[in-house]
Scaffold this active site. Structure first.
Site, PDB file in Angstrom:
ATOM      1  N   CYS A 113       0.878  -1.173   0.000  1.00  8.85           N
ATOM      2  CA  CYS A 113       0.000   0.000   0.000  1.00  8.85           C
ATOM      3  C   CYS A 113       0.910   1.215   0.000  1.00  8.85           C
ATOM      4  O   CYS A 113       1.635   1.449   0.971  1.00  8.85           O
ATOM      5  CB  CYS A 113      -0.924   0.005   1.212  1.00  8.85           C
ATOM      6  SG  CYS A 113      -1.972   1.478   1.314  1.00  8.85           S
ATOM      7  N   CYS A 147      -5.301   6.283  -3.344  1.00  5.75           N
ATOM      8  CA  CYS A 147      -4.713   4.943  -3.368  1.00  5.75           C
ATOM      9  C   CYS A 147      -3.328   5.074  -3.983  1.00  5.75           C
ATOM     10  O   CYS A 147      -3.204   5.379  -5.174  1.00  5.75           O
ATOM     11  CB  CYS A 147      -5.580   3.977  -4.171  1.00  5.75           C
ATOM     12  SG  CYS A 147      -4.835   2.341  -4.379  1.00  5.75           S
TER      13      CYS A 147
END
EC number: 5.1.1.7
Length: 272
Positions: free
Chosen positions: A69, A209
């Protein structure tokens, strides 16, 4: 159990330490819940490592694990420095990826994502069955499937306003068809790109994101000839600088420490 909340590019994460590796899936679902927990996009568990400054286990808010991530990598880098786990420049292990961290200013963090892989170029005709009448996606000719730690499907529209008219049901269908996050982007100029991301694990649009921004950055560079450095602006409007160095992707942007929470009655709800 103490949790520290950080935010990067609009994504917020709970970060905690454990000296023992185990399954924290149920805990992640509980503490990340926006109404019944502390609320976050994901949970980072910092673990000791023999070969690196530390390693992590990362969980999405639905309890599913992810190897990478991007925005969380910058958040955990600042956390590790502030808690004397690692120096300003250090390396940690995220799944099988070595992630380097550099703290340039008190809250400006650069991290590397590592290498990427172009998995496929997909003619839009393969996706038409998921589009509704007058879909804003109808004018996209090609989608690009790119792995930046997790898989992302990327498509570009020709009008920035269309980013605010995306159909959740269409993107959800694409997400399940390709088992990937879905990113729709608009190239405003050679160095500025806007995007919206429908994210796996969140199962909705997300404020930002990092790996999705990286996928859009790579797709625009390879297929639309944008330069090796660009500013990506997600739904949160918190911009992130991305650059390509020696075929590796680097992020740079601000990280904010939000606060600390202590786990209480969640133990009684069967998290362990």
């Amino acid at each position: 159990m103490v949790f520290y909340k950080y935010s990067g590019s609009g994504n917020d994460f709970l970060i905690t330490q454990s000296f023992k590796k185990k399954d924290f899936s149920n805990l992640a679902k509980q503490v990340c819940h926006r109404h019944e927990g502390f609320g976050a996009d994901g949970l980072v568990v910092v673990l000791p490592s023999k070969d690196y400054d530390y390693e992590w286990d990362f969980y999405n808010s639905d309890g599913s694990k992810a190897g990478m991530c991007g925005n969380a990598s910058r958040c955990v880098g600042l956390f590790a420095y502030q808690h004397a786990i690692a120096p300003k420049e250090h390396v940690f292990l995220a799944g099988k990826r070595e992630i380097s961290i550099r703290i340039e200013e008190p809250n400006i963090i650069e991290s590397n994502l590592g290498n990427y892989k172009i998995l496929d170029t997909i003619p839009a005709l393969r996706c038409k069955k998921f589009f509704t009448n007058d879909s804003v996606l109808e004018n996209i000719l090609t989608f690009y499937l790119i792995d930046t730690g997790v898989p992302h499907l990327v498509g570009f529209v020709k009008n920035k306003k269309l980013l605010n008219s995306l159909n959740t049901l269409e993107l959800r269908a694409l997400r399940h068809e390709f088992n990937a996050n879905i990113n729709i982007a608009f190239i405003e100029n050679k160095e500025t790109i806007f995007l919206q991301t429908y994210e796996r694990g969140v199962e909705d649009f997300t404020l930002a994101c990092g790996t999705g921004m990286a996928a859009v950055f790579i797709a625009s560079h390879i297929f639309y000839n944008t330069p090796k450095k660009a500013i990506l602006i997600p739904k949160s409007n918190e911009s992130l600088e991305l650059s390509l160095k020696n075929d590796g992707i680097f992020y740079k942007g601000a990280v904010r420490y939000i606060g600390m929470s202590v786990l209480g009655s969640v133990f009684e709800n069967g998290c362990f």
